[in-house]
Design an enzyme around this catalytic site. Structure first.
Site, PDB file in Angstrom:
ATOM      1  N   HIS A   1      33.191  11.607 -38.129  1.00 15.08           N
ATOM      2  CA  HIS A   1      31.737  11.463 -37.903  1.00 15.08           C
ATOM      3  C   HIS A   1      31.109  10.359 -38.747  1.00 15.08           C
ATOM      4  CE1 HIS A   1      31.291  14.478 -41.337  1.00 15.08           C
ATOM      5  NE2 HIS A   1      30.350  13.905 -41.583  1.00 15.08           N
TER       6      HIS A   1
ATOM      7  N   SER B   1      30.397  13.373 -47.198  1.00 15.28           N
ATOM      8  CA  SER B   1      31.531  13.429 -46.030  1.00 15.28           C
ATOM      9  C   SER B   1      32.779  12.364 -45.984  1.00 15.28           C
ATOM     10  CB  SER B   1      30.703  13.366 -44.586  1.00 15.28           C
ATOM     11  OG  SER B   1      29.908  14.397 -44.448  1.00 15.28           O
TER      12      SER B   1
ATOM     13  N   ASP C   1      38.232  15.754 -36.788  1.00 18.21           N
ATOM     14  CA  ASP C   1      36.994  14.923 -37.514  1.00 18.21           C
ATOM     15  C   ASP C   1      37.769  13.923 -38.727  1.00 18.21           C
ATOM     16  OD1 ASP C   1      34.557  13.953 -38.120  1.00 18.21           O
ATOM     17  OD2 ASP C   1      34.079  15.665 -39.681  1.00 18.21           O
TER      18      ASP C   1
END
Length: 478
Positions: A118, A221, A148
């Site tokens: 992402h 992230s 992911d």
């Protein structure tokens, strides 16, 4: 007397000092770990060209989607502002660059980098900034949205790398540390403990997440999660939040999962994982009782897809899968992790509870397909049956309905009245295929089985709604 008081005060002070020293001595020191690991942690920024009308009288900005919701003073600090003409009006559409920030880490000296999918999804350009603030353009090797995980490659040699660890060796309560770029602040360090392992999140079937209380925010992230040995045990991926910021619940992708994905992406640019072809659900206390289990455990097979590996291997609706290749299935979400880790063509040895007895079933797993559309129930039917005990009116499926939902038997609910059915959420259009572990092939059979159901005992019913099947439980009081 005064001398005694002085001695007592001094003794107390010494005790307080020693206690304080002992407490501090037990706290971990992360300084050496951070110094050693930081050079291999990178900041990742992406640019994506978007079409947008230019409005005069305002200002143009680079947009950071992850900063949405911050107070304006912080957004102004992070966003690069550019002057625009003051006169009102619009000009023809133009291209604008949207920029987002994330983190990553180097796993090989020749420039392979791991991050989250992402972070780089939809990017036209990926820029990697190293700890010495030099910038490199990265190439996307491959990405796997289901876990992911994304693998990048930059040109380089003798780059600093990190040592990979095993998340399965982590213990709940163990100290862990994260390094990343929350809100664009490069190489920020946060620490905490492992809160739980094997955590399952909605719509994340293939990742048994590591849950921590390490402070993770937008920009973290894709960054690494370390154990106290300085080994990477996970990729920081998600947070639970109601405010947009950290609330004490952070989730990381286990390193074993990430490295398996990375190796496949490096080799072929895509990921293959095992697939059974069943729809499963959790076994709660009532379902466990209705299926003859001593305690809630396993994955209840609510639907077996036609021509799937499960159908070919002999799995049946109503089977409760208790283990796979000797590994226990405690929660239903454990099964996708275990099956997904197998390669297509591998054999899954399943222990199942079927009709009150344990059986062994061997299934040759297939390759996981893409997501399919759900089928819906349409049309009306003829033969009707009514059950006042449950409070519903059912009817036989027409040939068109059977074809539409690919069923050979079952009854469709036409009306839901006040009673147990309304309380458990049944709706018109739902299709009932099993009741109290018995196949329902017609409205007549439904009424016959319903009339014989016992009171004050957990009963199971298999219901198909919009192409998805699940078992629900209920009790009758009359």
């Amino acid at each position: 007397m005064r001398k005694a008081k002085s001695v007592l005060i001094g003794l107390c002070a010494s005790i307080v000092f020693l206690c304080s020293f002992a407490v501090h001595a037990q706290l971990p020191d992360f300084t050496e770990l951070v110094e050693r690991a930081s050079p291999a942690v990178v900041n990742i920024s992406t640019r994506k060209k978007i079409e947008q009308e230019r409005v005069y009288g305002g200002r143009d900005t680079f947009m950071f989607p992850e900063l949405e919701g911050l107070p304006p003073i912080f957004r102004d600090f992070f966003e690069h502002s550019f002057p625009a003409p003051r006169s009102p009006g619009k000009s023809p559409r133009r291209q604008q660059q949207a920029q987002s920030l994330g983190s990553g880490f180097i796993i090989s000296a020749d420039g392979y980098i791991l991050t989250n999918n992402h972070v780089i999804e939809g990017a036209d350009e990926i820029i990697v900034r190293l700890s010495d603030r030099s910038e490199l353009v990265a190439k996307l090797v491959g990405a796997d949205p289901r876990t992911d995980v994304a693998l990048l490659k930059v040109k380089g040699k003798d780059l600093p790398t990190l040592k990979m660890g095993q998340s399965k060796q982590l213990k709940v309560g163990e100290w862990v540390l994260a390094i990343g770029s929350p809100f664009g602040f490069d190489h920020s360090v946060t620490a905490g403990i492992v809160s739980a392992k094997g955590r399952n999140l909605p719509n994340e079937n293939y990742v048994p997440f590591i849950q921590t209380d390490v402070a993770i925010n937008p920009g973290n992230s894709g960054g690494p999660l370390f154990n106290m040995k300085g080994e990477v045990v996970g990729i920081n991926s998600q947070i639970f939040t109601r405010s947009g910021g950290f609330m004490g619940l952070s989730f990381a992708i286990p390193m074993e999962v990430a490295m398996d994905v990375a190796e496949q992406l490096k080799k072929s640019g895509r990921v293959e994982r095992g697939w059974l072809g069943v729809i499963i659900q959790e076994v709660n206390k009532d379902l466990a009782e209705s299926f003859g289990l001593e305690k809630p455990a396993g994955a209840l097979v609510a639907q077996v897809l036609d021509n799937s590996p499960a159908a070919k291997g002999g799995l049946q609706v109503g089977d409760v899968i208790l283990s796979m290749n000797g590994q226990p299935v405690v929660m239903s979400a454990d099964l996708p992790h275990l099956i997904g880790a197998l390669k297509p063509g591998a054999t899954a040895r399943l222990e199942v509870m079927r009709e009150g007895a344990r059986k062994n079933v061997q299934v040759k797993v297939g390759a996981a397909p893409g997501e399919g559309d759900e089928q819906t129930v349409v049309g009306q039917s003829s033969s009707k049956g009514t059950s006042n005990r449950l409070g519903i009116t059912v009817a036989d499926l027409t040939d068109e309905q059977k074809k539409a939902i690919d069923l050979q038997s079952g009854v469709v609910i036409q009306e839901v009245k006040e009673g147990p059915a309304a309380m458990i959420g049944l709706r018109p259009g739902d299709v009932i295929t099993h009741l109290d572990n018995q196949v329902i092939d017609s409205a007549k059979t439904f009424v016959k089985v319903m009339d014989k159901l016992p009171k004050e005992r957990s009963l199971s019913m298999r219901v198909l709604r919009q192409g998805r099947a699940s078992f629900i439980t209920f009790k009758l009081n009359r």
